[in-house]
Design an enzyme around this catalytic site. Structure first.
Site, short mmCIF file in Angstrom:
data_model
loop_
_atom_site.label_atom_id
_atom_site.label_comp_id
_atom_site.label_asym_id
_atom_site.label_seq_id
_atom_site.Cartn_x
_atom_site.Cartn_y
_atom_site.Cartn_z
N LYS A 95 41.48 39.10 40.53
CA LYS A 95 40.52 39.88 39.74
C LYS A 95 39.22 40.09 40.50
CE LYS A 95 40.43 39.09 35.36
NZ LYS A 95 40.24 38.55 33.99
N LYS A 107 39.69 27.90 37.85
CA LYS A 107 39.80 27.83 36.39
C LYS A 107 39.75 26.37 35.98
CE LYS A 107 40.15 30.92 33.07
NZ LYS A 107 39.45 32.21 33.07
N THR A 195 32.53 42.17 28.78
CA THR A 195 33.97 42.42 28.90
C THR A 195 34.36 43.70 28.15
OG1 THR A 195 34.38 40.04 29.08
CG2 THR A 195 36.26 41.46 28.58
N SER A 363 28.85 37.79 35.30
CA SER A 363 28.60 36.42 35.73
C SER A 363 28.09 36.39 37.18
CB SER A 363 29.89 35.59 35.62
OG SER A 363 30.14 35.21 34.29
#
Length: 472
Positions: A95, A107, A195, A363
């Site tokens: 991504k 993650k 988002t 972010s």
């Protein structure tokens, strides 16, 4: 998909292998990209409010360090396991590569149901998890930067940055150890809607491509398009909001307990207010209620936005989907079987792996803000306003005409932080969509947009590895 033999990470590897066949890279490079570099599995005890001791299971996975730091959210869920965290970390690498954000993928996850814990217990768990990451050097503004994910938000990020700063006294860039923080703790404006706004920008760019829309039998632009949104959480709400404000019709919105349909269009704010009063969107005035929520996915529409659950569109219901464009706002709403059905039907699926990258993009902006120690717009806002006011004044003097106040305010406005964040996100999504589409055009044998996105990601990550000299 829910069987014990199913591996999320294995499914990601399958998609990777499918795309790798369309690249030129050596098998060893591809194998290095595919694997997770570091997996940290931990257990730690936390005393609960009733005095009992609970042993907490948690993870942090760093998939790739081809760019530093690593980046990825932390989720609180009873479903957390190592396979899931590894898969999500790898997807973060791809991504970030697609949207040109210079991070490796990571993650984290804590295996708890946050609803079963008090705020004080959650704070103790979050702070202990952070201290464990600090011990092993798995967190830091130049090492690994977590963010919110399922079950976490600004509150948890504030606990993380406070814990990190207390364990790293004097570290001037400590605020950059995590993103998604409250504004007062170094967060950035525009993060909450990022988002959903990114989903809108991405789909809008596709809708502005005449050759793509011609193949789909649609007119260019989002104006007048009939949109169905599944899920009215943060992402679904903002996606619906931006589509409606830009001329699309939100004809249906579905939730876990039902859906509402109005061919003339719905207003997301009115629906949210109704749900606050009644506890449900069902029986919303002026709309038809659809009892079986999944039936809303099969309504006749131009654009379908699944923005809630995984695997909601599969090989069984995909043949009944009537949308021409599907935008994956959620993570993994389509199964591989569904992808094959839509490729055969000529339906365009805009994949989650870059369409919902608005969160990590903003972010990135927050991280840059923390490292620069200055709010976006602080240096140039007044200069821009003064310059534009002077230019406008000269135009009025030379023309002998006055500009209306509402137009004057727009022309002279200097950018605030949120304006710059929106602008940066728009540029990011437009560039990403065009890069993926260009890759697909150059190799028509690529079956779908998802595979094209993987090809773009693999090429970028592999190039970084080669340029670093890891593979002489």
């Amino acid at each position: 998909m829910s069987t014990t033999n199913y591996s999320f990470f294995g499914a990601v590897e399958q998609s990777f292998d499918k795309a790798a066949a369309f690249t030129k890279w050596d098998k060893g490079i591809l194998e290095q990209i595919k694997q997770c570099n570091s997996v940290y599995q931990m257990r730690f005890p936390v005393k609960m409010d009733d005095g009992s001791i609970e042993v907490i299971e948690a993870y942090r996975v760093q998939h790739s360090q081809h760019k530093s730091p690593c980046k990825g959210g932390i989720r609180f869920s009873e479903e957390v396991n190592q396979d899931e965290v590894m898969a999500l970390a790898s997807l973060m690498t791809y991504k970030c590569a697609i949207v040109n954000v210079p991070f490796g993928g990571a993650k984290g996850g804590i295996k708890i149901n946050p609803r079963n814990h008090t705020a004080y217990e959650l704070e103790k768990i979050t702070r202990r998890y952070t201290s464990e990451l600090v011990k092993k050097n798995f967190i830091g503004p130049g090492i690994d930067v977590p963010a919110p994910d399922y079950g976490t938000g600004e509150r948890e990020m504030a606990w993380i940055v406070d814990t990190y700063a207390s364990l790293r006294p004097g570290e001037i860039d400590a605020a950059g150890c995590v993103t998604g923080k409250p504004i007062t703790q170094g967060g950035v404006r525009g993060r909450r809607e990022a988002t959903g706004l990114g989903v809108f920008y991405g789909i809008r760019e596709v809708c502005n491509m005449p050759e793509v829309m011609s193949k789909l039998g649609l007119t260019t632009g989002v104006e007048g398009k009939r949109v169905v949104v599944q899920g009215i959480g943060n992402v679904g709400y903002h996606t619906a909001k931006f589509f409606r404000e830009n001329g699309a019709k939100i004809i249906a919105i579905s939730e876990h307990d039902g859906a509402v349909f109005n061919p003339e269009g719905l207003h997301e704010d009115e629906l949210i207010e109704f749900r606050k009063k009644t506890g449900s969107i069902v029986n919303f005035p002026g709309a038809t209620t659809i009892t079986n929520t999944t039936d809303a996915l099969e309504l006749d529409c131009d654009i379908l936005i699944p923005a809630a659950l995984e695997n909601v569109i599969n090989g069984d219901n995909a043949p009944r989907i009537k949308a021409k464009i599907i935008g994956e706002a959620a993570n993994g709403p389509l199964t591989p079987d569904a992808d094959e059905v839509f490729a055969a039907k000529g339906v365009l699926v805009v994949p989650d792996m870059f369409l919902n990258a608005g969160g990590v993009t903003v972010s990135y902006f927050e991280w840059l803000k923390n490292l620069s120690h200055v709010r976006y717009g602080r240096l140039e806002k007044r200069f821009t306003e003064n310059l534009n006011t002077n230019i406008l004044g000269q135009m009025e003097f030379l023309s002998g005409k006055k500009v209306k106040k509402e137009h004057r305010d727009i022309i002279t406005h200097g950018p605030d932080e949120v304006d710059l964040v929106y602008s940066g996100l728009e540029e990011t999504m437009i560039t990403a969509v065009n890069e993926v589409m260009d890759c697909w055009k150059q190799n028509p044998s690529i079956p779908d947009m998802r595979t094209a996105a993987y090809v773009v990601a693999i090429n970028k990550v592999a190039t970084s590895y080669v340029e670093l000299g890891i593979f002489p």
